[in-house]
Write an enzyme that holds these catalytic residues in place. Structure first.
Site, mmCIF file in Angstrom:
data_model
loop_
_atom_site.group_PDB
_atom_site.id
_atom_site.type_symbol
_atom_site.label_atom_id
_atom_site.label_comp_id
_atom_site.label_asym_id
_atom_site.label_seq_id
_atom_site.Cartn_x
_atom_site.Cartn_y
_atom_site.Cartn_z
ATOM 1 N N CYS A 164 51.684 12.903 2.256
ATOM 2 C CA CYS A 164 50.221 12.979 2.181
ATOM 3 C C CYS A 164 49.680 13.112 0.764
ATOM 4 O O CYS A 164 48.516 12.834 0.507
ATOM 5 C CB CYS A 164 49.717 14.141 3.031
ATOM 6 N N HIS A 212 42.759 16.010 0.914
ATOM 7 C CA HIS A 212 43.487 15.249 1.923
ATOM 8 C C HIS A 212 42.939 15.611 3.291
ATOM 9 O O HIS A 212 42.789 16.793 3.627
ATOM 10 C CB HIS A 212 44.983 15.573 1.844
ATOM 11 N N ASN A 252 44.421 11.882 10.240
ATOM 12 C CA ASN A 252 45.295 12.023 9.073
ATOM 13 C C ASN A 252 46.027 10.701 8.835
ATOM 14 O O ASN A 252 46.845 10.280 9.638
ATOM 15 C CB ASN A 252 46.289 13.155 9.328
#
Length: 325
Positions: free
Chosen positions: A113, A252, A282
């Site tokens: 990520c 994020h 996500n």
């Protein structure tokens, strides 16, 4: 060291949208449960004919057009992904061929990520040193290819997409400061156990669903909040700034509770946080890239604004950078 900034942005998300109502038909969950715990309402899903490189190519082409440069002007392509088309060749090489960037060196980054932030900071070093002038950075993921659609705790979280930018010398502003960090002792909290040399693909690994994302969410939550806040503070301090100077904080997009907890720890009001998690879920390395793109193109980020990109992912790895737009 030359000032280095971003001169073009691009993104791409697949057409198919999977809503929380759709998820209710697939696993034992509900729109209310997903929304209250994650902030996600829908996510984009790549077709079986789309791989990570296809998403990346679309984002790259938009970024080049936005920057006003031709593919042959690129000298380096950095692609952040954990869902590459195959172990090798790299996604960056597949992108190079597709867009006609024959003069570019290519490599991929595996930082989950935090991949896009890692790629952006890596590109900055090449440009600042004078080694290269135009660098393409891409974050691309087809996470739905590694999701267990029977695991209601993880399958509701992830989506597919790609974001890209062109990094080059600028006259002023640009990337002011950076922060990177890792803690390999925590790697077991978020991983895909099989598919590499440790556990090559076998009937057993497939039967045991070892090729899917495994996550210990509660433990990750606490770590993510502290580490992301610390990384942002570190990068701001290096730039001679603090949180009151931040115009737009782009974290994020993992979980809305994490984002709000990080903002609270930093003393940032919600108006200064950019969030699009409700639309995409996500997207790992693509999340920060797409959020950055949307923040700029929507006018949320304006010329002269101080922007902080902040990400945390499997490894464990994290990174933050301060940008004067």
């Amino acid at each position: 060291m030359k000032p280095v900034g971003i001169i073009g942005l691009g993104h791409y998300v697949p057409q198919k949208v999977l809503t929380n109502k759709d998820m209710e038909k697939m696993v034992d969950t509900s729109d209310e449960w997903i929304t209250t715990r994650t902030g996600i309402k829908e996510r984009h899903i790549a077709s079986k004919y789309e791989a990570a490189s296809d998403l990346a190519i679309n984002a790259a082409q938009e970024a080049l057009k936005d920057a006003g440069i031709k593919p042959e002007s690129l000298e380096l392509i950095i692609c952040a992904t954990v869902t590459g088309d195959m172990p090798f060749p790299s996604v960056s090489c597949l992108v190079q061929k597709a867009i006609g960037a024959q003069n570019a060196a290519c490599f991929d980054i595996s930082a989950a990520c935090a991949g896009y932030v890692y790629g952006l900071i890596t590109a900055k070093q090449f440009v600042a040193s004078g080694t290269y002038k135009n660098v393409l950075v891409i974050g691309t993921e087809k996470l739905t290819s590694v999701v267990d659609w029977q695991d209601r705790n993880t399958c509701v979280l992830f989506g597919d997409g790609a974001g890209a930018c062109v990094v080059a010398p600028v006259k002023e502003g640009g990337i002011l400061s950076t922060c990177l960090g890792s803690d390999g002792s925590m790697g077991g909290l978020l991983m895909i156990p099989a598919g590499g040399s440790r556990n090559p693909a076998t009937h057993e690994t497939v039967d045991e669903k070892m090729h899917y994302i495994k996550m210990r969410g509660n433990e990750l939550f606490k770590l993510a909040v502290k580490i992301m806040a610390d990384a942002a503070n570190s990068a701001l301090k290096q730039a001679g700034l603090d949180c009151k100077d931040v115009d737009c904080f782009i974290p994020h997009q993992a979980n809305i509770r994490i984002l709000l907890a990080v903002a609270k720890r930093l003393g940032l009001d919600t108006e200064r946080i950019f969030m699009n998690i409700e639309k995409y879920g996500n997207m790992s390395s693509a999340s920060t890239a797409v959020a950055f793109y949307e923040a700029v193109k929507s006018g949320r980020v304006k010329k002269g604004d101080i922007v902080v990109l902040d990400a945390f992912g499997a490894g464990l790895v994290w990174g933050a950078c301060v940008i004067k737009w």
